[in-house]
Design an enzyme around this catalytic site. Structure first.
Site, PDB file in Angstrom:
ATOM      1  N   LYS A 108       0.853  -1.187   0.000  1.00  0.00           N
ATOM      2  CA  LYS A 108       0.000   0.000   0.000  1.00  0.00           C
ATOM      3  C   LYS A 108       0.891   1.240   0.000  1.00  0.00           C
ATOM      4  CE  LYS A 108      -4.296  -1.782   1.863  1.00  0.00           C
ATOM      5  NZ  LYS A 108      -5.159  -1.278   0.801  1.00  0.00           N
ATOM      6  N   ASP A 157      -0.740  -0.487  -4.324  1.00  0.00           N
ATOM      7  CA  ASP A 157      -2.131  -0.040  -4.221  1.00  0.00           C
ATOM      8  C   ASP A 157      -2.147   1.369  -3.654  1.00  0.00           C
ATOM      9  OD1 ASP A 157      -4.808   0.348  -3.823  1.00  0.00           O
ATOM     10  OD2 ASP A 157      -5.077  -1.268  -2.353  1.00  0.00           O
ATOM     11  N   GLU A 168      -3.006  -0.424  -8.230  1.00  0.00           N
ATOM     12  CA  GLU A 168      -4.459  -0.337  -8.027  1.00  0.00           C
ATOM     13  C   GLU A 168      -4.862   1.115  -7.824  1.00  0.00           C
ATOM     14  OE1 GLU A 168      -6.022  -2.923  -4.959  1.00  0.00           O
ATOM     15  OE2 GLU A 168      -4.433  -4.393  -5.324  1.00  0.00           O
ATOM     16  N   ASP A 213     -10.270  -0.677  -8.798  1.00  0.00           N
ATOM     17  CA  ASP A 213     -10.774  -1.265  -7.558  1.00  0.00           C
ATOM     18  C   ASP A 213     -11.993  -0.478  -7.092  1.00  0.00           C
ATOM     19  OD1 ASP A 213     -11.210  -2.335  -5.069  1.00  0.00           O
ATOM     20  OD2 ASP A 213      -9.233  -1.912  -4.255  1.00  0.00           O
ATOM     21  N   LYS A 229     -14.134  -7.264  -5.002  1.00  0.00           N
ATOM     22  CA  LYS A 229     -14.392  -7.505  -3.584  1.00  0.00           C
ATOM     23  C   LYS A 229     -15.893  -7.728  -3.433  1.00  0.00           C
ATOM     24  CE  LYS A 229     -10.644  -4.635  -1.721  1.00  0.00           C
ATOM     25  NZ  LYS A 229     -10.158  -3.531  -2.541  1.00  0.00           N
TER      26      LYS A 229
END
Length: 362
Positions: free
Chosen positions: A168, A198, A224, A249, A276
């Protein structure tokens, strides 16, 4: 015409406590509230199917103050309905019964009913992950924090046998993040370690391309959501110009009509999408996204959204019902002190369903 069934239903609230402060570009997570939904045949309570509704703070469209009231209303309303008792019937029923505004609740109901349909043994769908203990490749997740904390996590993941790491970025100083990536690449080539990053929408549209140029020097697999969702034209331009493959995402959240989904993917033309189920509408909606992506030649991978092992189990089984080649984002079961004990095990960068291990009590 399939048989129909009357169901009883209930829910339990549960606070999941992180083992550490989990940093994201939207803040630090220390705990997460989730809701376990159980269903049983009316008047027969010895067999229960379980699902999980766990909206993600600051991200889910159903991260709302009166979430529990909506959940309670659905639980009561379910008892007045006849549910078509087949896999397809259950998924169609949940799609029409639960509003697009409450994707995590729909996912919980789908999972609980499919579990009950399959004998209340935590089997959700036909898949080799559950029935044959076939492992799924996953990425190791590196949470944001100070440089030492991130470096320690990277070393732990490499030691644990992960060959794909997702980091991240977007919260600490960008130069420090580049230095971390440089450190990994100095020790491991792209053949040895696949690196994903991400950004959770942290880059401004003005700076995004320059940052993507800098990131691309480290042989990354993908990034992402470099910019915030909803900037369709800018994202389409970035996908066209970026030297680094982009994965959508947050962009998929709240896009509920198939025609709108198709339009979004055709306009942006991303190399990858990330799914997700808790955020995009549950199992049936995730399957619809996958069908569209396959039609348009877009690759995808599945990611859990900080669910407990109840939700993670359902997402892993949904993933395994497809022939996947990319590492998936399913390693979040180890995040909590007080997760539900389960047969889900992470070893050597893979997740397994070890059926000799019993489920703990929900």
């Amino acid at each position: 015409m399939s048989n129909t069934l009357r169901l009883d239903a209930a829910y339990k609230k549960h606070q999941l406590d992180f083992r550490f402060e989990a940093g994201t570009s939207r803040g630090v997570l220390k705990r997460k509230e989730t809701y376990f939904v159980s269903v049983s045949k009316a008047g027969e309570h010895e067999q229960k199917g379980w699902g999980e509704a766990g909206p993600l703070p600051k991200l889910s469209i159903d991260d709302i103050s009166n979430f529990e009231a909506f959940l309670s209303n659905y639980i009561e309303a379910l008892k007045e309905n006849d549910v078509p008792w087949s896999q397809e019937g259950i998924l169609d029923f949940c799609k029409s019964f639960i509003s697009d505004e409450h994707p995590s609740i729909r996912f919980a109901f789908e999972t609980a009913m499919l579990d009950l349909l399959n004998g209340a043994k935590k089997k959700i769908l036909e898949n080799p992950f559950y029935s044959e203990n076939r492992a799924i490749d996953i990425n190791g997740l590196i949470w944001m924090g100070n440089v030492d904390f991130m470096l320690r996590q990277i070393e732990e993941k490499l030691k644990a046998g992960f060959s794909c790491i997702k980091m991240k970025i977007g919260a600490i100083d960008f130069d420090q993040e580049l230095a971390l990536l440089a450190h990994i690449r100095k020790n491991f080539s792209a053949d040895e370690i696949v690196l994903r990053v991400d950004a959770n929408g942290a880059f401004s549209p003005e700076e995004a391309l320059a940052k993507l140029d800098l990131l691309a020097k480290f042989d990354l697999h993908s990034i992402e959501q470099p910019i915030k969702a909803g900037q369709i034209d800018t994202m389409a331009l970035l996908c066209e110009q970026s030297p680094l493959d982009i994965a959508l995402d947050e962009e998929l959240i709240g896009v509920n009509k198939i025609s709108d989904r198709k339009k979004l993917l055709e306009q942006i033309k991303p190399p990858f999408i990330i799914l997700k189920p808790t955020l995009v509408g549950g199992i049936k909606d995730t399957q619809e996204w996958i069908n569209l992506a396959d039609q348009l030649g877009i690759q995808w991978w599945m990611t859990s959204a900080l669910e407990s092992n109840i939700g993670l189990n359902a997402i892993s089984q949904l993933t395994s019902s497809y022939n996947t080649v990319l590492p998936q984002g399913l390693g979040t079961g180890q995040l909590y002190h007080n997760n539900i004990p389960s047969p889900l095990e992470v070893k050597e960068g893979k997740i397994f369903y070890t059926s000799s291990i019993a489920w703990g009590k929900v």
